[in-house]
Enzyme design. Structure first.
Site, short mmCIF file in Angstrom:
data_model
loop_
_atom_site.label_atom_id
_atom_site.label_comp_id
_atom_site.label_asym_id
_atom_site.label_seq_id
_atom_site.Cartn_x
_atom_site.Cartn_y
_atom_site.Cartn_z
N ALA A 10 -1.15 -2.98 -6.23
CA ALA A 10 -0.90 -4.29 -6.82
C ALA A 10 0.28 -4.25 -7.78
O ALA A 10 0.32 -4.97 -8.77
CB ALA A 10 -2.16 -4.76 -7.55
N ARG A 16 8.95 -12.54 -2.41
CA ARG A 16 8.96 -13.67 -1.48
C ARG A 16 8.16 -14.87 -1.98
O ARG A 16 8.24 -15.96 -1.44
CB ARG A 16 8.45 -13.20 -0.11
N LYS A 23 2.57 -11.70 -7.86
CA LYS A 23 1.86 -12.20 -6.67
C LYS A 23 0.34 -12.14 -6.75
O LYS A 23 -0.34 -13.13 -6.48
CB LYS A 23 2.34 -11.43 -5.43
N THR A 81 5.07 1.53 -0.81
CA THR A 81 3.61 1.69 -0.79
C THR A 81 3.20 3.17 -0.84
O THR A 81 2.16 3.50 -1.43
CB THR A 81 3.00 1.02 0.46
N ASP A 105 -2.89 -8.18 -1.78
CA ASP A 105 -2.50 -9.49 -1.23
C ASP A 105 -3.23 -9.84 0.06
O ASP A 105 -2.72 -10.59 0.88
CB ASP A 105 -0.98 -9.54 -1.03
N GLU A 157 7.75 -0.44 10.78
CA GLU A 157 7.91 -1.71 10.06
C GLU A 157 8.79 -2.66 10.87
O GLU A 157 9.68 -2.23 11.61
CB GLU A 157 8.54 -1.46 8.68
#
Ligand code: UD1
Ligand code: CA
Length: 457
Positions: A10, A16, A23, A81, A105, A157
């Site tokens: 987190a 974005r 977020k 990450t 998220d 990705e």
């Protein structure tokens, strides 16, 4: 479940989201997004839950300050990450078992799904098990690359994928089970040679596969559940899914929701059976509503306790108030925090209340402001009554005894007391206390001037 710890990522800003608020603190169905994975991790018995914080760390951490089972670690720079998970190493020193890795998220993730993932991971004695789903539109997610036999090889990705890989519909949820020893023995070998120059946690999948260790993917089958929220449009979508779940559960427990697509009930709100909620209502915070209540359309209720058989009529706004049995409010009434209405009270249209107690059976049916007042039982408050509670510096109290009748257009200049069973005549400005059983009247005597209009002409 025993021997399960969780790492919850987190630390990211959520670029974005295009928002000043980090977020994971954006609310979905009334709760900050971070609350959902924390609850899911706790439900499966993960201990401790290591929360990796970075952006607005204080605020994120602040939500869990009192929680003993949560350890926060700081990721100063958000290098990816993989780097985030490495930050949890010290917090899990000495832990051996299954490490559940979750993202802040993914608010739709269910605890049952996590439990199934852990069971599968353990049954297969895997080094890594990743939760995946098939998506019609996999855009933005990491894709799961398997060999011809279906064996998981790696995760690529979106930004690093070639056209063939982009066509893969099986996506990485960002949720994993890993053997603690495998995780911490290998996390430092993850590099950042990719399009985003970040340390990708997903690389551990290729590491495990390359070493010939059991590296598995469990396809959850529910793409909705693993949805990651990266922007405000996805947040709205996730919130809609959460509301659908909340409404469905309420309906299955006996609540009539006339149009669930247009009813906004937050996580944690309770409503009793045989209550009805009409469209366009927003019910939020710590609100608890009893059974047999009717909530008309366009009503907003936050942090209220409402007992059985109450009727909240259209267009009313209720905040931080307590209503006992069979109270009627509205239409278009505003109950502000600290309002306590005893059984069978009636509050009519265009009435505003704040910090008042109103005794059983009392009524204020029209166009009234009642603030900082203590009102007894069976009191009638006439149309246009105003408690003048504020002198520009301080607030003062108004006390009205049982069975008082206040006529229309009365001002009560606080501090002031009207004794029980008294009558205050219409148009009176009450500035001195009224003893019990009396009449208070302060009208200028009326004068009629005969033929006055005719003379003017
Ligand atoms: C990640 C996965 C992707 C997966 C998707 C699922 C990687 C490289 N990619 O992509 O395969 O399909 O999730 O939703 O893992 N975070 C940190 N520190 C960091 C970076 C991120 O704590 O340095 C946290 C974020 O706050 C967020 C989570 O990790 O809660 C995921 O990060 P995000 O940037 O959203 O990853 P995705 O691009 O969605
Ligand atoms: Ca994400």
């Amino acid at each position: 479940m025993d021997n399960v710890a969780a790492i919850l990522l987190a630390a990211g800003k959520g670029t974005r989201m295009k928002s000043g608020l980090v977020k994971v603190l954006h609310p979905a169905a009334g709760r900050p997004m971070i609350d959902y994975p924390v609850t899911a991790a706790r439900t499966v018995g993960a201990k401790p839950v290591v929360l990796v914080v970075g952006h607005q760390a204080e605020a994120v951490q602040g939500r869990f300050r009192a929680a003993e089972d949560i350890r926060c670690v700081l990721q100063k720079e958000q290098l990816g990450t993989g780097h985030a998970v490495a930050c949890a190493r010290d917090a899990l020193a000495g832990f051996s078992g299954t490490v559940l890795i979750l993202c802040g998220d993914t608010p739709l993730l269910r605890a049952e799904t996590l439990k199934r993932l852990i069971d599968f991971h353990r049954a297969q004695t895997a080094a890594v098990t990743v939760l995946t789903a098939m998506m019609d539109d996999p855009c933005g997610y990491g894709r799961v690359v398997r060999d011809n036999s279906g064996k998981v090889l790696r995760i690529v990705e979106q930004k690093d994928a070639d056209p063939k890989e982009r066509a893969i519909r099986e996506v990485n949820s960002g949720i994993y089970c890993m053997d603690a020893a495998f995780l911490f023995d290998n996390i430092d070998s993850v590099g950042s040679d990719n399009a985003q120059q970040e340390f990708y946690l997903t690389e551990l999948v290729a590491v495990a596969a390359g070493k010939g260790l059991a590296c598995l993917a469990q396809c959850s089958g529910d793409a909705e559940e693993i949805m990651g929220v990266n922007d405000l449009s996805q947040l709205a979508e996730a919130s809609r899914c959460l509301r659908r779940r909340i409404n469905r559960e309420l309906m299955l427990s006996g609540v009539t929701i006339v149009d669930p697509d247009q009813t906004y009930i937050d996580q944690g709100v309770a409503i009793g059976a045989d209550s009805t909620v009409h469209p366009n209502c927003r019910i939020s915070g710590t609100t608890i509503i009893g059974s047999g209540c009717v909530i008309d359309g366009n009503v907003s209720i936050s942090d209220c306790r409402i007992a059985d058989n109450c009727h909240i009529k259209a267009g009313s706004v209720l905040e931080g108030s307590e209503l006992l049995e069979a109270v009627a409010v509205g239409p278009m009434a505003h109950l502000r925090p600290g309002t306590v209405l005893h059984a069978h009270v009636k509050i009519g249209n265009f009435v505003e209340t704040k910090k008042i107690v109103m005794g059983e059976g009392s009524k204020a049916s029209h166009l009234t402001y009642l603030g900082d007042a203590e009102i007894g039982r069976d009191v009638n408050i006439g149309c246009g009554t105003i408690t003048c509670n504020y002198d520009g510096e301080n607030k003062h109290r108004t006390v009205i005894g049982d069975r008082v009748f206040i006529g229309s257009d009365v001002q009560l200049v606080a501090p002031v007391t009207v004794g029980r069973n008294s009558l205050v005549a219409a148009g009176t400005t009450v500035t001195i206390d009224v003893p019990p059983d009396s009449l208070a009247i302060s009208r200028v005597p009326q004068v009629n001037k005969d033929g006055w209009r005719l003379k003017k002409k």
